[in-house]
Scaffold this active site. Structure first.
Site, PDB file in Angstrom:
ATOM      1  N   ARG A   1     -10.268   0.614   8.451  1.00  0.00           N
ATOM      2  CA  ARG A   1      -9.692  -0.669   8.798  1.00  0.00           C
ATOM      3  C   ARG A   1     -10.632  -1.544   9.625  1.00  0.00           C
ATOM      4  O   ARG A   1     -10.282  -2.651   9.983  1.00  0.00           O
ATOM      5  CB  ARG A   1      -8.480  -0.388   9.660  1.00  0.00           C
TER       6      ARG A   1
ATOM      7  N   ARG B   1      10.903  -0.749  11.313  1.00  0.00           N
ATOM      8  CA  ARG B   1       9.749  -0.436  12.162  1.00  0.00           C
ATOM      9  C   ARG B   1       9.683  -1.370  13.367  1.00  0.00           C
ATOM     10  O   ARG B   1       9.965  -2.559  13.242  1.00  0.00           O
ATOM     11  CB  ARG B   1       8.459  -0.576  11.338  1.00  0.00           C
TER      12      ARG B   1
ATOM     13  N   LYS C   1       0.848  -1.207   0.000  1.00  0.00           N
ATOM     14  CA  LYS C   1       0.000   0.000   0.000  1.00  0.00           C
ATOM     15  C   LYS C   1       0.882   1.255   0.000  1.00  0.00           C
ATOM     16  O   LYS C   1       0.714   2.144  -0.827  1.00  0.00           O
ATOM     17  CB  LYS C   1      -0.936   0.011   1.226  1.00  0.00           C
TER      18      LYS C   1
HETATM   19  P1  AP5 Z   1       4.744  -1.562   1.990  1.00  0.00           P
HETATM   20  O1  AP5 Z   1       4.414  -0.749   0.803  1.00  0.00           O
HETATM   21  O2  AP5 Z   1       5.457  -0.927   3.108  1.00  0.00           O
HETATM   22  O3  AP5 Z   1       3.428  -2.343   2.511  1.00  0.00           O
HETATM   23  P2  AP5 Z   1       2.109  -1.791   3.223  1.00  0.00           P
HETATM   24  O4  AP5 Z   1       0.944  -2.436   2.540  1.00  0.00           O
HETATM   25  O5  AP5 Z   1       2.136  -0.320   3.311  1.00  0.00           O
HETATM   26  O6  AP5 Z   1       2.267  -2.505   4.629  1.00  0.00           O
HETATM   27  P3  AP5 Z   1       2.155  -1.918   6.114  1.00  0.00           P
HETATM   28  O7  AP5 Z   1       2.886  -2.889   7.000  1.00  0.00           O
HETATM   29  O8  AP5 Z   1       2.565  -0.499   6.163  1.00  0.00           O
HETATM   30  O9  AP5 Z   1       0.677  -2.073   6.362  1.00  0.00           O
HETATM   31  P4  AP5 Z   1      -0.012  -2.068   7.704  1.00  0.00           P
HETATM   32  O10 AP5 Z   1      -1.368  -1.935   7.236  1.00  0.00           O
HETATM   33  O11 AP5 Z   1       0.264  -3.228   8.580  1.00  0.00           O
HETATM   34  O12 AP5 Z   1       0.717  -0.879   8.513  1.00  0.00           O
HETATM   35  P5  AP5 Z   1       0.258   0.612   8.818  1.00  0.00           P
HETATM   36  O13 AP5 Z   1       1.445   1.458   8.838  1.00  0.00           O
HETATM   37  O14 AP5 Z   1      -0.871   0.979   7.959  1.00  0.00           O
HETATM   38  O15 AP5 Z   1       5.587  -2.826   1.452  1.00  0.00           O
HETATM   39  C1  AP5 Z   1       6.068  -3.811   2.339  1.00  0.00           C
HETATM   40  C2  AP5 Z   1       7.467  -4.275   1.899  1.00  0.00           C
HETATM   41  O16 AP5 Z   1       7.377  -4.977   0.654  1.00  0.00           O
HETATM   42  C3  AP5 Z   1       8.473  -3.151   1.666  1.00  0.00           C
HETATM   43  O17 AP5 Z   1       9.726  -3.590   2.109  1.00  0.00           O
HETATM   44  C4  AP5 Z   1       8.471  -2.950   0.149  1.00  0.00           C
HETATM   45  O18 AP5 Z   1       9.725  -2.491  -0.309  1.00  0.00           O
HETATM   46  C5  AP5 Z   1       8.173  -4.368  -0.350  1.00  0.00           C
HETATM   47  N1  AP5 Z   1       7.367  -4.396  -1.582  1.00  0.00           N
HETATM   48  C6  AP5 Z   1       6.238  -3.668  -1.844  1.00  0.00           C
HETATM   49  N2  AP5 Z   1       5.743  -3.975  -3.068  1.00  0.00           N
HETATM   50  C7  AP5 Z   1       6.570  -4.930  -3.579  1.00  0.00           C
HETATM   51  C8  AP5 Z   1       6.591  -5.662  -4.813  1.00  0.00           C
HETATM   52  N3  AP5 Z   1       5.639  -5.465  -5.763  1.00  0.00           N
HETATM   53  N4  AP5 Z   1       7.568  -6.577  -4.999  1.00  0.00           N
HETATM   54  C9  AP5 Z   1       8.514  -6.786  -4.055  1.00  0.00           C
HETATM   55  N5  AP5 Z   1       8.562  -6.114  -2.875  1.00  0.00           N
HETATM   56  C10 AP5 Z   1       7.601  -5.203  -2.635  1.00  0.00           C
HETATM   57  O19 AP5 Z   1      -0.297   0.442  10.306  1.00  0.00           O
HETATM   58  C11 AP5 Z   1       0.579   0.211  11.369  1.00  0.00           C
HETATM   59  C12 AP5 Z   1      -0.205   0.199  12.672  1.00  0.00           C
HETATM   60  O20 AP5 Z   1      -0.826   1.478  12.892  1.00  0.00           O
HETATM   61  C13 AP5 Z   1      -1.362  -0.803  12.741  1.00  0.00           C
HETATM   62  O21 AP5 Z   1      -0.930  -2.089  13.132  1.00  0.00           O
HETATM   63  C14 AP5 Z   1      -2.266  -0.142  13.778  1.00  0.00           C
HETATM   64  O22 AP5 Z   1      -1.776  -0.361  15.088  1.00  0.00           O
HETATM   65  C15 AP5 Z   1      -2.121   1.337  13.468  1.00  0.00           C
HETATM   66  N6  AP5 Z   1      -3.144   1.798  12.492  1.00  0.00           N
HETATM   67  C16 AP5 Z   1      -2.920   2.309  11.257  1.00  0.00           C
HETATM   68  N7  AP5 Z   1      -4.081   2.627  10.658  1.00  0.00           N
HETATM   69  C17 AP5 Z   1      -5.067   2.311  11.540  1.00  0.00           C
HETATM   70  C18 AP5 Z   1      -6.479   2.394  11.478  1.00  0.00           C
HETATM   71  N8  AP5 Z   1      -7.144   2.855  10.388  1.00  0.00           N
HETATM   72  N9  AP5 Z   1      -7.183   1.979  12.574  1.00  0.00           N
HETATM   73  C19 AP5 Z   1      -6.559   1.513  13.674  1.00  0.00           C
HETATM   74  N10 AP5 Z   1      -5.230   1.405  13.782  1.00  0.00           N
HETATM   75  C20 AP5 Z   1      -4.480   1.792  12.719  1.00  0.00           C
HETATM   76 MG    MG Z   2       2.291   1.055   4.905  1.00  0.00          MG
END
Ligand code: AP5
Ligand code: MG
Ligand code: ZN
Length: 214
Positions: free
Chosen positions: A88, A160, A13
């Protein structure tokens, strides 16, 4: 253009959001990035959010909804926005729908990026991110040009706190239980596109642009 990026942790994402935001000239709003910024700055919101994030649990709905509503009324969202990681839960989605209706806005598209769990685990364990701008890297798939330094802004590239194997597994579980029902929710609304996120970056991006259809 009002877009939402949906998908499990590590689906790409954040990675795709950078390109989408650039192409359509809309701000990339990641609730995860906003929470991490608050944690880093030690704000009251950051202190509360950290308790949940470190365990891979979701931050309480009401805190998250208020944060997003405040962000979406800012000037740079006048021509649209790209939400990454929100909504979410079904409750967040319902409140978000109410917010959109109240402000005379509509969701253009929900983009659901799907990737198998074994690939996701590898992506997340190897992920590094820029502490300043949030840009994601990967130790083998996408390393920064200079180790530990962000290509875009020169910020520090770090791992992270919630990218440990144990926390990642809980995040998958939380995704399945609380977030994946949103696929059916938006299916019913008829504005969701499913994207295979397992391919190369450019292939995934091309599929997203195709689904947006503009
Ligand atoms: P990346 O692009 O970083 O993946 P992502 O989908 O953004 O994954 P996240 O871990 O950020 O999602 P998340 O939903 O768990 O975390 P968030 O920060 O939102 O890619 C991942 C890796 O793969 C990278 O190394 C990249 O280089 C590689 N990659 C990408 N595409 C690729 C490809 N095509 N081929 C090869 N490699 C590739 O949330 C974190 C925390 O915040 C949550 O756990 C929660 O506690 C809180 N939070 C956030 N939003 C909410 C909400 N709405 N409600 C409640 N709590 C929330
Ligand atoms: Mg992310
Ligand atoms: Zn950076």
């Amino acid at each position: 253009m009002n877009l939402v990026l949906l998908g499990p942790p590590g689906a790409g994402k954040g990675t795709q959001a950078t390109s989408i935001a650039e192409k359509y000239h809309i701000p990339h709003i990641s609730t995860g990035d906003i929470f991490r910024k608050n944690v880093k700055e030690g704000t009251p919101l950051g202190k509360k959010a950290k308790e949940y994030m470190d365990k891979g649990e979701l931050v309480p709905d009401d805190l998250t909804i208020d944060l997003v509503n405040d962000r979406l009324v800012q000037d740079d969202c006048k021509n649209g926005f790209l939400l990454d990681g929100f909504p979410r839960t079904e409750y967040q989605a319902e409140k978000f729908d109410a917010f959109l209706a109240k402000n005379g806005m509509e969701l253009t598209k929900v983009i659901d990026i799907d990737v198998a769990e074994d690939i996701l685990l590898d992506r997340m364990i190897g992920r590094r991110v820029c502490r300043a701008c949030g840009k994601p890297y990967h130790v083998t798939n996408m390393p920064p040009k200079v180790e530990g330094v962000c290509d875009v802004c020169g910020g520090e590239v770090y791992q992270r706190a919630d990218d440990t194997e144990e926390t990642v597994k809980n995040r998958f579980k939380v995704y399945k239980e609380q977030t994946s029902p949103l696929i059916a929710y938006y299916e019913k609304a008829g504005n969701i596109a499913h994207i295979d996120g397992a391919g190369a970056l450019d292939t995934v991006f091309a599929a997203i642009v195709d689904a947006i259809g503009a």
